[in-house]
Design a protein around this motif. Structure first.
Motif, PDB file in Angstrom:
ATOM      1  N   TRP A 158       0.677  -1.264  -0.170  1.00  0.00           N
ATOM      2  CA  TRP A 158       0.059  -0.111   0.058  1.00  0.00           C
ATOM      3  C   TRP A 158       0.989   1.430   0.060  1.00  0.00           C
ATOM      4  O   TRP A 158       0.620   2.184  -0.881  1.00  0.00           O
ATOM      5  N   ILE A 159       1.968   1.326   0.865  1.00  0.00           N
ATOM      6  CA  ILE A 159       2.594   2.517   0.967  1.00  0.00           C
ATOM      7  C   ILE A 159       3.672   2.520  -0.350  1.00  0.00           C
ATOM      8  O   ILE A 159       3.783   3.661  -0.939  1.00  0.00           O
ATOM      9  N   LEU A 160       4.079   1.461  -1.044  1.00  0.00           N
ATOM     10  CA  LEU A 160       4.887   1.670  -2.127  1.00  0.00           C
ATOM     11  C   LEU A 160       3.938   2.100  -3.325  1.00  0.00           C
ATOM     12  O   LEU A 160       4.270   2.681  -4.234  1.00  0.00           O
ATOM     13  N   ASN A 161       2.585   1.626  -3.421  1.00  0.00           N
ATOM     14  CA  ASN A 161       1.706   2.237  -4.483  1.00  0.00           C
ATOM     15  C   ASN A 161       1.213   3.673  -4.436  1.00  0.00           C
ATOM     16  O   ASN A 161       1.005   4.347  -5.152  1.00  0.00           O
ATOM     17  N   HIS A 162       1.551   4.096  -3.213  1.00  0.00           N
ATOM     18  CA  HIS A 162       0.925   5.523  -2.578  1.00  0.00           C
ATOM     19  C   HIS A 162       2.184   6.572  -2.718  1.00  0.00           C
ATOM     20  O   HIS A 162       2.259   7.783  -2.992  1.00  0.00           O
ATOM     21  N   TYR A 163       3.461   5.957  -2.062  1.00  0.00           N
ATOM     22  CA  TYR A 163       4.699   6.867  -2.092  1.00  0.00           C
ATOM     23  C   TYR A 163       5.786   6.029  -2.544  1.00  0.00           C
ATOM     24  O   TYR A 163       6.100   5.925  -3.668  1.00  0.00           O
ATOM     25  N   GLY A 164       6.708   5.951  -1.727  1.00  0.00           N
ATOM     26  CA  GLY A 164       8.077   5.082  -1.937  1.00  0.00           C
ATOM     27  C   GLY A 164       8.422   4.369  -0.934  1.00  0.00           C
ATOM     28  O   GLY A 164       8.122   4.207  -0.034  1.00  0.00           O
ATOM     29  N   TRP A 165       9.894   3.431  -1.345  1.00  0.00           N
ATOM     30  CA  TRP A 165      10.222   2.676  -0.359  1.00  0.00           C
ATOM     31  C   TRP A 165      10.765   3.249   0.876  1.00  0.00           C
ATOM     32  O   TRP A 165      10.744   2.708   2.096  1.00  0.00           O
ATOM     33  N   GLN A 166      11.165   4.670   0.609  1.00  0.00           N
ATOM     34  CA  GLN A 166      11.742   5.233   1.726  1.00  0.00           C
ATOM     35  C   GLN A 166      10.574   5.446   2.954  1.00  0.00           C
ATOM     36  O   GLN A 166      10.692   5.332   4.121  1.00  0.00           O
ATOM     37  N   GLU A 167       9.391   5.731   2.511  1.00  0.00           N
ATOM     38  CA  GLU A 167       8.109   5.988   3.502  1.00  0.00           C
ATOM     39  C   GLU A 167       7.814   4.920   4.129  1.00  0.00           C
ATOM     40  O   GLU A 167       7.252   4.861   5.087  1.00  0.00           O
ATOM     41  N   VAL A 168       8.134   3.766   3.385  1.00  0.00           N
ATOM     42  CA  VAL A 168       7.680   2.336   4.167  1.00  0.00           C
ATOM     43  C   VAL A 168       8.692   2.200   5.539  1.00  0.00           C
ATOM     44  O   VAL A 168       7.921   2.045   6.551  1.00  0.00           O
ATOM     45  N   PHE A 169       9.954   2.743   5.323  1.00  0.00           N
ATOM     46  CA  PHE A 169      10.688   2.818   6.651  1.00  0.00           C
ATOM     47  C   PHE A 169       9.998   3.674   7.641  1.00  0.00           C
ATOM     48  O   PHE A 169      10.043   3.506   8.914  1.00  0.00           O
ATOM     49  N   TRP A 170       9.953   5.013   7.127  1.00  0.00           N
ATOM     50  CA  TRP A 170       9.570   6.034   8.182  1.00  0.00           C
ATOM     51  C   TRP A 170       7.885   5.636   8.810  1.00  0.00           C
ATOM     52  O   TRP A 170       8.019   5.927   9.922  1.00  0.00           O
ATOM     53  N   ILE A 171       7.206   5.418   7.919  1.00  0.00           N
ATOM     54  CA  ILE A 171       5.848   5.088   8.630  1.00  0.00           C
ATOM     55  C   ILE A 171       5.769   3.880   9.479  1.00  0.00           C
ATOM     56  O   ILE A 171       5.348   3.980  10.475  1.00  0.00           O
ATOM     57  N   THR A 172       6.346   2.637   9.131  1.00  0.00           N
ATOM     58  CA  THR A 172       6.505   1.799   9.967  1.00  0.00           C
ATOM     59  C   THR A 172       7.345   1.977  11.101  1.00  0.00           C
ATOM     60  O   THR A 172       6.782   1.451  12.406  1.00  0.00           O
ATOM     61  N   GLY A 173       8.488   2.508  11.061  1.00  0.00           N
ATOM     62  CA  GLY A 173       9.170   2.985  12.105  1.00  0.00           C
ATOM     63  C   GLY A 173       8.807   3.475  13.527  1.00  0.00           C
ATOM     64  O   GLY A 173       8.913   3.524  14.524  1.00  0.00           O
ATOM     65  N   ALA A 174       7.611   4.515  12.719  1.00  0.00           N
ATOM     66  CA  ALA A 174       6.950   5.302  13.756  1.00  0.00           C
ATOM     67  C   ALA A 174       5.780   4.559  14.982  1.00  0.00           C
ATOM     68  O   ALA A 174       5.536   5.112  15.786  1.00  0.00           O
ATOM     69  N   LEU A 175       5.528   3.327  14.475  1.00  0.00           N
ATOM     70  CA  LEU A 175       4.524   2.636  15.109  1.00  0.00           C
ATOM     71  C   LEU A 175       4.956   2.472  16.739  1.00  0.00           C
ATOM     72  O   LEU A 175       4.280   2.420  17.561  1.00  0.00           O
ATOM     73  N   GLY A 176       6.252   2.163  16.896  1.00  0.00           N
ATOM     74  CA  GLY A 176       6.873   1.846  18.194  1.00  0.00           C
ATOM     75  C   GLY A 176       6.689   2.947  19.204  1.00  0.00           C
ATOM     76  O   GLY A 176       6.260   2.668  20.300  1.00  0.00           O
TER      77      GLY A 176
END
Length: 431
Positions: A158-176
């Motif tokens: 979902w993130i890849l389709n809307h943004y890019g691979w960098q945003e995958v790390f930013w968004i998921t890292g914030a969950l902690g």
């Protein structure tokens, strides 16, 4: 205003542990899902990817050793908070990497931080649950490993389709950081937890081993002199590398062998990783059920371990699978059995060691698994590169599946020999 009391607060604690473990494996799995994209963008070889995996596992080994001691020293509330902040920041920093070396550095940070999850979680279970419920509680929080991977399979595309691979790390890292808020609000050890009823506190305390009220300083190195420690080292050291192989290489295996498009949610991979939930909870339930029926604790653990070791041989048949769903079925069984095994090995730590030493024992055992995880990817990377160059990549995977199948029986034999005289380690042996 009085704090509401509950007779089931210990299960709220399990929810917290499950959620943390889910986030842990979500962050860990992302690199495997992004591998087909990143290896094109950065021209990685299989060996370079293996080196990135090795960087993570080497750091994980060091982290387990250090954080197991640290969590026993400062306690579960502070220890867990520190470790999840650490790995969340490291997960986000992956977005800044621009080379295999850069990703390796980010993986080092992630490995060091993520290493604290299991020592903290297993120690928390030892504090909050009587012996007869520990395997089930461990199985429930350990199910977060599969839910985290499945969540990654949904979130990453979902993130890849809307943004890019960098945003995958930013968004998921914030969950902690979201989890941290709930941990600080709802967690405290039973003796200081105001939401815990007197009846539940008595139930927890009466089902635990009796320990001296005065906590004595533990001489950490003495753990290495005990056969119980080496049983845990065996159970993790030989087996953890196999699950990490499944975790990091399965997306690539299905992409190359069955042409799955990893930019879309993969039902096949979701089913495989969901199967680990069944194994984790089922494996914990089975040994707990035997204990409730009167079986000695360690006999129940080892009985289910030998059953799972026999079932794991089925992964050898994966090399003959030409249909994707046959492969899914066989690998689903293999990963489910692995999680059932892992649940019982983790629980053995709280069966064999006093609570003051549980995190340290788990850390040492986990370090052994991580050390194995350093060497096994070396074999995986070189083997797959060799077979890929020969135009027979599936042949490399077939050899790896065969190795995986026989390792569990080997581990069980060693564990059995080391624990023929089952008994709880006395705190005096460690002081």
């Amino acid at each position: 205003m009085t704090t509401p009391k509950t007779n089931n607060y210990r299960w709220i604690i399990v929810v917290l542990l499950f959620t943390a473990t889910t986030i842990n494996y979500l962050d860990r799995q992302i690199i495997g899902l992004l591998k087909p994209i990143l290896e094109v963008e950065f021209s990685w070889t299989e060996t370079q990817f293996a080196n990135i995996v090795i960087a993570f596992t080497a750091a994980y080994a060091v982290g387990l050793l250090a954080l197991g001691w640290f969590i026993d020293k400062v306690g579960t509330k502070i220890g867990y908070a520190v470790t999840i902040v650490w790995w969340s920041v490291a997960g986000m920093l992956h977005a800044l990497a621009r080379s295999a070396f850069g990703f390796g550095l980010a993986r080092v940070g992630l490995g060091l931080g993520e290493a604290g999850n299991y020592p903290a979680a297993v120690k928390t279970v030892a504090e909050w649950f009587p012996q007869k419920e520990r395997a089930l509680a461990t199985g429930l929080f350990n199910a977060g490993t599969s839910i985290g991977v499945v969540a990654a399979l949904l979130i990453v595309p979902w993130i890849l389709n809307h943004y890019g691979w960098q945003e995958v790390f930013w968004i998921t890292g914030a969950l902690g950081f979201v989890w941290l808020i709930f941990w600080l609000i709802f967690y405290e050890v039973p003796a200081r937890q105001k939401r815990l009823s007197a009846a539940e506190y008595e139930y927890i305390a009466s089902g635990q081993e009796v320990e001296a009220e005065k906590k004595l300083p533990i001489k950490w190195f003495k753990l290495f002199t005990l056969p119980q420690t080496w049983a845990l080292i065996t159970g993790k050291g030989l087996i953890d590398p196999i699950y990490w192989f499944f975790l990091f290489w399965l997306p690539s295996y299905f992409s190359s062998t069955f042409k799955l498009d990893l930019k879309k949610p993969s039902l096949e991979l979701m089913l495989i990783y969901l199967a680990t939930t069944v194994g984790s909870i089922g494996g914990g339930y089975l040994s707990s059920w035997l204990i409730k029926r009167g079986w000695p604790t360690l006999k129940a653990r080892k009985t289910v371990l030998i059953i799972f070791a026999g079932l794991e041989l089925s992964i050898i048949l994966a090399q003959f699978a030409t249909d994707v769903w046959v492969a899914v079925g066989l690998i689903s069984l293999a990963v489910a059995v692995h999680q059932a095994w892992a649940t019982n090995v983790f629980t053995m730590a709280s069966d064999l060691f006093p609570k003051q030493a549980v995190s340290s024992a788990v850390g040492i055992a986990g370090m052994a698994g991580a050390v194995g995880g350093i060497f096994f990817p070396m074999l995986v990377g070189r083997l797959l590169d060799t077979y890929k160059a020969a135009g027979n990549l599936s042949g490399g995977y077939n050899i790896l599946f065969t190795i995986c199948g026989f390792t569990y029986l080997t581990a069980w034999v060693i564990i059995h020999l080391l624990t023929r005289k089952p008994k709880l380690v006395d705190i005096s042996q460690l002081t």
